[in-house]
Design a protein around this motif. Structure first.
Motif, short mmCIF file in Angstrom:
data_model
loop_
_atom_site.label_atom_id
_atom_site.label_comp_id
_atom_site.label_asym_id
_atom_site.label_seq_id
_atom_site.Cartn_x
_atom_site.Cartn_y
_atom_site.Cartn_z
N UNK A 140 0.84 -1.20 0.00
CA UNK A 140 0.00 0.00 0.00
C UNK A 140 0.87 1.25 0.00
N UNK A 141 0.50 2.16 -0.89
CA UNK A 141 1.25 3.41 -0.99
C UNK A 141 0.46 4.50 -0.27
N UNK A 142 1.13 5.25 0.57
CA UNK A 142 0.45 6.35 1.26
C UNK A 142 1.21 7.64 0.97
N UNK A 143 0.52 8.54 0.29
CA UNK A 143 1.15 9.80 -0.07
C UNK A 143 0.60 10.93 0.78
N UNK A 144 1.41 11.42 1.68
CA UNK A 144 0.95 12.50 2.56
C UNK A 144 1.19 13.87 1.96
N UNK A 145 0.39 14.85 2.39
CA UNK A 145 0.71 16.22 1.94
C UNK A 145 1.95 16.71 2.70
N UNK A 146 2.31 16.03 3.78
CA UNK A 146 3.62 16.21 4.42
C UNK A 146 3.94 14.88 5.11
N UNK A 147 5.14 14.81 5.67
CA UNK A 147 5.60 13.53 6.21
C UNK A 147 4.70 13.03 7.34
N UNK A 148 4.29 13.98 8.20
CA UNK A 148 3.45 13.57 9.34
C UNK A 148 2.14 12.96 8.88
N UNK A 149 1.61 13.50 7.80
CA UNK A 149 0.34 12.97 7.28
C UNK A 149 0.52 11.55 6.76
N UNK A 150 1.63 11.31 6.03
CA UNK A 150 1.87 9.96 5.51
C UNK A 150 2.04 9.00 6.69
N UNK A 151 2.75 9.44 7.72
CA UNK A 151 2.96 8.57 8.90
C UNK A 151 1.64 8.27 9.60
N UNK A 152 0.76 9.27 9.66
CA UNK A 152 -0.55 9.03 10.28
C UNK A 152 -1.32 7.98 9.48
N UNK A 153 -1.24 8.08 8.15
CA UNK A 153 -1.89 7.08 7.29
C UNK A 153 -1.35 5.69 7.56
N UNK A 154 -0.03 5.62 7.76
CA UNK A 154 0.58 4.32 8.03
C UNK A 154 0.02 3.71 9.32
N UNK A 155 -0.14 4.55 10.33
CA UNK A 155 -0.69 4.04 11.61
C UNK A 155 -2.08 3.46 11.37
N UNK A 156 -2.89 4.17 10.58
CA UNK A 156 -4.26 3.69 10.34
C UNK A 156 -4.26 2.35 9.59
N UNK A 157 -3.57 2.29 8.45
CA UNK A 157 -3.64 1.07 7.63
C UNK A 157 -2.92 -0.11 8.29
N UNK A 158 -1.96 0.20 9.20
CA UNK A 158 -1.30 -0.88 9.93
C UNK A 158 -2.28 -1.76 10.67
N UNK A 159 -3.50 -1.24 10.87
CA UNK A 159 -4.54 -2.01 11.56
C UNK A 159 -4.73 -3.38 10.91
N UNK A 160 -4.69 -3.43 9.56
CA UNK A 160 -4.91 -4.75 8.93
C UNK A 160 -3.99 -5.06 7.75
N UNK A 161 -3.30 -4.08 7.20
CA UNK A 161 -2.50 -4.36 6.00
C UNK A 161 -1.28 -5.21 6.35
N UNK A 162 -1.13 -6.32 5.61
CA UNK A 162 0.04 -7.18 5.83
C UNK A 162 1.12 -6.93 4.78
N UNK A 163 0.69 -6.35 3.63
CA UNK A 163 1.67 -6.00 2.59
C UNK A 163 2.54 -4.85 3.06
N UNK A 164 3.58 -4.57 2.25
CA UNK A 164 4.49 -3.47 2.62
C UNK A 164 3.75 -2.14 2.54
N UNK A 165 4.00 -1.24 3.46
CA UNK A 165 3.42 0.11 3.39
C UNK A 165 4.54 1.07 3.04
N UNK A 166 4.35 1.80 1.94
CA UNK A 166 5.42 2.68 1.46
C UNK A 166 4.92 4.12 1.49
N UNK A 167 5.71 4.99 2.10
CA UNK A 167 5.28 6.39 2.23
C UNK A 167 5.91 7.27 1.16
N UNK A 168 5.09 8.20 0.64
CA UNK A 168 5.58 9.14 -0.35
C UNK A 168 4.74 10.42 -0.22
N UNK A 169 4.83 11.29 -1.26
CA UNK A 169 3.99 12.50 -1.23
C UNK A 169 2.68 12.24 -1.98
#
Ligand code: SAJ
Length: 427
Positions: free
Chosen positions: A168-197
């Protein structure tokens, strides 16, 4: 940072599985849809779309009381927008559902919330359109609340598994936003989570579907070339694919569904000067139903008045989704040519096409027809054999547009069997 409650806006093929999966993983989820029919039917335990395993998952989510269905968003820790982006006018992205969803979130948005856009959107939508709408709340994007784009990449037919296992790719409008997205999807995603803009994530989604569209266009164009040069495209692809770096896809009646046949146009819309290959590939795939009808015309010389059974209308095998389906275009073209068409779609026996007759069973479709046209390789249709139809109609022409049947079997049974793109074995 912890997200305990979530509001998912849009309960279609993406929103409903997403809301249910979060709910069965412990979040308090409010599923929101503006269509009151969908809200009512879900509240009565009915689901309005077909996807393997989805009914059981939704029932478990609602039964656990972690998922409730409403027609308006309410306060929550996080929001996911999963509404459609259809076309408006001439192949332009209609962002009105995305905009309305963001506008519905704005009044309930609070400090520390996270908003994620999942709907496929033209590059810069999150930054240029969604962010200013949400900031009307008085809160600052990226500072007071987090905002990200995270594309959904699940394959219809395998949604529940891919939702969890895909990268899953999570593109934040800034780094903190992408990290927040990662926390949310970590709830069930087993695939790799990759952060970008956010804009990279939007572009990645469009590139994936465009890449597939261009590759299918190549296969479809090869099928036309093979027909012209008396080559069997299916044999030729099989041989070409023995090359270690070649993987040609399957030709067919065209490209349908709400993703691959739509998304490449978003590039054409925002950069028509640059997206020329993309536009051409779309045009090749959109004209493939005509190739099917032309191939059939070449065999039958005159299709006017011919009784045709068209089998399958969905955009691909084993799904109930008929959106943008090329099979429908084939039937419409046959009707326009004056053929007497009967259609049978096992996943939706009520769907009607003006000028054609909809039937509820295979037997009704085939009874007394002169041409049997296989348009979708649904498992149920692939299982049709010469023995099944002998008693129903005499010596029809068989035209297989998807290489779904065993040609030898039909030929041995004495049928005139033709396959789209097979210029070698014209029986
Ligand atoms: N098709 C062919 N030949 C092929 C493969 C497909 O003609 O060799 C046709 C199908 O019959 C169908 C269309 O293409 O009409 C699209 O089908 P698909 O199975 O390729 O893709 P979708 O639209 O069901 O799902 C796609 C997927 N994207 C990619 O594979 C890059 C999925 O992962 C995405 O999540 C989905 O679009 C989406 O929602 O965007």
């Amino acid at each position: 940072m912890k997200f305990e409650s979530l509001c998912v806006l849009g309960l279609g093929y993406i929103g409903l599985p997403t809301a249910s999966t979060f709910a069965t993983h412990g979040l308090q989820v409010i599923g929101v849809d503006t269509n009151t029919r969908i809200v009512e039917s879900l509240n009565n335990g009915q689901i309005h779309l077909f996807e393997p395993g989805l009914r059981t998952l939704v029932q478990a989510a609602i039964g656990s009381k972690n998922l409730t269905i409403q027609n308006k968003p309410q306060k929550a820790d996080a929001f996911i927008i999963a509404v459609p982006t259809p076309f408006k006018g001439e192949k332009l992205a209609d962002l009105s559902y995305v905009i309305s969803a963001a506008e519905a979130i704005t009044p309930v948005l609070e400090n520390g919330n996270l908003v994620i856009l999942e709907s496929t959107s033209p590059p810069r939508t999150t930054v240029d359109i969604i962010s200013p709408i949400l900031e009307k709340s008085g809160l600052k994007a990226g500072v007071d609340f987090f905002l990200a784009y995270s594309p959904e990449r699940v394959l219809p037919g395998q949604i529940l598994r891919e939702l969890i296992d895909n990268a899953r790719i999570i593109g934040g409008i800034n780094e903190k936003s992408a990290q927040a997205g990662q926390v949310l999807y970590n709830t069930f995603v087993r695939g790799e989570i990759i952060l970008t803009d956010a804009t990279t994530a939007e572009m990645v989604k469009l590139m994936e579907n465009t890449y597939r569209d261009i590759n299918i266009a190549a296969a479809n164009e090869f099928s036309r070339l093979a027909s012209r040069f008396n080559v069997d495209i299916w044999e030729a692809i099989d041989l070409a694919n023995r090359h270690p770096r070649v993987r040609i896809l399957n030709p067919g009646p065209g490209v349908g569904g709400h993703c691959i046949s739509v998304d490449p146009w978003f590039f054409v819309e925002v950069a028509p000067d640059l997206a020329q290959l993309i536009r051409t590939a779309r045009q090749v795939n959109d004209s493939q139903p005509k190739f099917v009808v032309d191939s059939l015309s070449a065999i039958c010389s005159n299709l006017r008045g011919k009784k045709v059974a068209a089998l399958g209308l969905a955009y691909k095998p084993n799904v109930d989704d008929l959106r943008e389906s090329p099979a429908i275009v084939v039937v419409e073209e046959l009707v326009a040519m004056g053929s007497d068409v009967r259609v049978f779609e096992p996943f939706d026996t009520d769907f009607t096409i003006e000028g054609a007759e909809t039937v509820k069973s295979l037997e009704q479709a085939i009874d007394g027809v002169e041409i049997i046209l296989l348009l979708v390789a649904h498992t149920q249709l692939k299982e049709v054999t010469p023995e099944n139809i002998t008693a129903l109609t005499e010596n029809p022409i068989i035209f297989d547009a998807v290489n779904g049947w065993d040609q030898l079997r039909w030929k041995q049974a004495g049928y005139n069997y033709f396959r789209m793109g097979d210029g070698k074995n014209q029986s």
